[in-house]
Design an enzyme around this catalytic site. Structure first.
Site, PDB file in Angstrom:
ATOM      1  CE  LYS A  39      64.125 -72.246  49.193  1.00  0.00           C
ATOM      2  NZ  LYS A  39      65.379 -71.451  49.234  1.00  0.00           N
ATOM      3  N   GLY A  44      71.317 -66.373  43.689  1.00  0.00           N
ATOM      4  CA  GLY A  44      72.606 -65.741  43.911  1.00  0.00           C
ATOM      5  C   GLY A  44      73.011 -64.677  42.916  1.00  0.00           C
ATOM      6  CB  ALA A  86      66.150 -67.406  44.103  1.00  0.00           C
ATOM      7  N   GLY A  87      67.259 -64.373  43.813  1.00  0.00           N
ATOM      8  CA  GLY A  87      67.520 -63.375  42.794  1.00  0.00           C
ATOM      9  C   GLY A  87      67.449 -61.930  43.220  1.00  0.00           C
ATOM     10  CG  ASN A 103      71.672 -67.289  52.189  1.00  0.00           C
ATOM     11  OD1 ASN A 103      71.627 -68.476  52.441  1.00  0.00           O
ATOM     12  ND2 ASN A 103      72.658 -66.558  52.670  1.00  0.00           N
ATOM     13  CB  THR A 104      73.446 -64.453  47.876  1.00  0.00           C
ATOM     14  OG1 THR A 104      73.312 -65.872  47.780  1.00  0.00           O
ATOM     15  CG2 THR A 104      74.807 -64.044  47.344  1.00  0.00           C
TER      16      THR A 104
END
Length: 268
Positions: A106, A167, A193-194, A215-216
């Site tokens: 990645k 995040g 992301a996001g 993830n977050t």
């Protein structure tokens, strides 16, 4: 969870088949046990991990992070998180190939420390050099159509545009751009992301995106394991809805029951 639907409609990246359309990050979890349970509940097709771990304590270092990854038996997608220069990203990718014994990478090349926005000026060159070195590159990018098209042109067989800055959990902040990408590009597109809510994941999958990376949103949830399951279910629901084909939106109300047999004063 692997289902009959996911097996019949697999995700295909660089010619390899994956039953799940969820990729999961491995940082910021409260404990190794929580990470392991979240992975077991959501059954992602890949786990992302970076060589650039920091700190001498916590999940990553003191409690056996690398042995835990091997124990879970999920393919690892190394990433170049934290790299700010083209050469740094390439060197990190080469190190990751040696450590993880995989050609998958990645590609993250950060251009702005505040938004963690990708370096759009050097990302294409970095991806091209890695592809020529035999890597299967999944580049983290913005939702810029021209940038993503250039990544495809130089050989990326999938692209990972953001929905919002890393995040933030804000969900898709530019639906027009993301839907345009889906309409114009013929390669797999993975939202990276996001995303903050399962409904965000379901929405982008309904638009035709092929997978999401989280993830977050999972790691920092009050109940990460439950949230991992919710996202896995949402991804599958969104994919099923896309394949089913949504009705066309109407400007005026339309009766859902036939008018035959109803009093004339109830008919339009």
């Amino acid at each position: 969870m692997t289902t009959a639907a996911s097996i019949q409609d697999p995700l295909v990246l660089y010619g390899e088949i994956f039953a799940s359309r969820l990729l999961l990050g491995t940082s910021r979890y409260p404990s190794p046990a929580v990470l392991e349970a979240a992975v077991a509940r959501s059954q992602p097709c890949m786990l992302t991990a970076s060589l650039r771990r920091q700190g001498a304590s916590g999940l990553d270092a003191s409690q056996g992070f690398w042995p835990l990854l091997k124990k879970m038996g999920v393919p690892v997608l190394p990433n170049t998180a934290g790299c700010h220069s083209l050469q740094e990203a390439i060197t990190t990718a080469e190190m990751a190939r040696e450590v993880f014994e995989t050609d998958w990478i990645k590609l993250e090349l950060i251009g702005d420390d505040y938004t963690l926005q990708p370096d759009t000026l050097n990302l294409v060159e970095a991806a091209e050099r890695l592809i020529k070195s035999g890597f299967k590159v999944l580049p983290y990018s913005t939702d810029d159509l021209v940038l993503c098209q250039r990544l495809v042109d130089i050989g990326c067989q999938a692209v990972m545009p953001w929905a919002a800055p890393i995040g933030t959990g804000r969900g898709p902040i530019n639906p027009y751009a993301l839907r345009t990408l889906r309409e114009r590009l013929d390669v797999p597109l993975i939202i990276d992301a996001g995303l903050g809510l399962p409904s965000h994941a379901c929405q982008v999958m309904e638009w035709g995106y092929d997978a999401v990376l989280l993830n977050t949103a999972v790691a920092l949830a009050q109940e990460p394991v439950t949230m991992a399951g919710a996202f896995a279910d949402a991804v599958q629901a969104g994919r099923s809805a896309f394949l089913a084909g949504a009705m066309t939106a109407q400007d005026a109300a339309q009766p859902s029951t036939p008018v035959l047999g109803t009093p004339f004063w109830h008919q339009p």
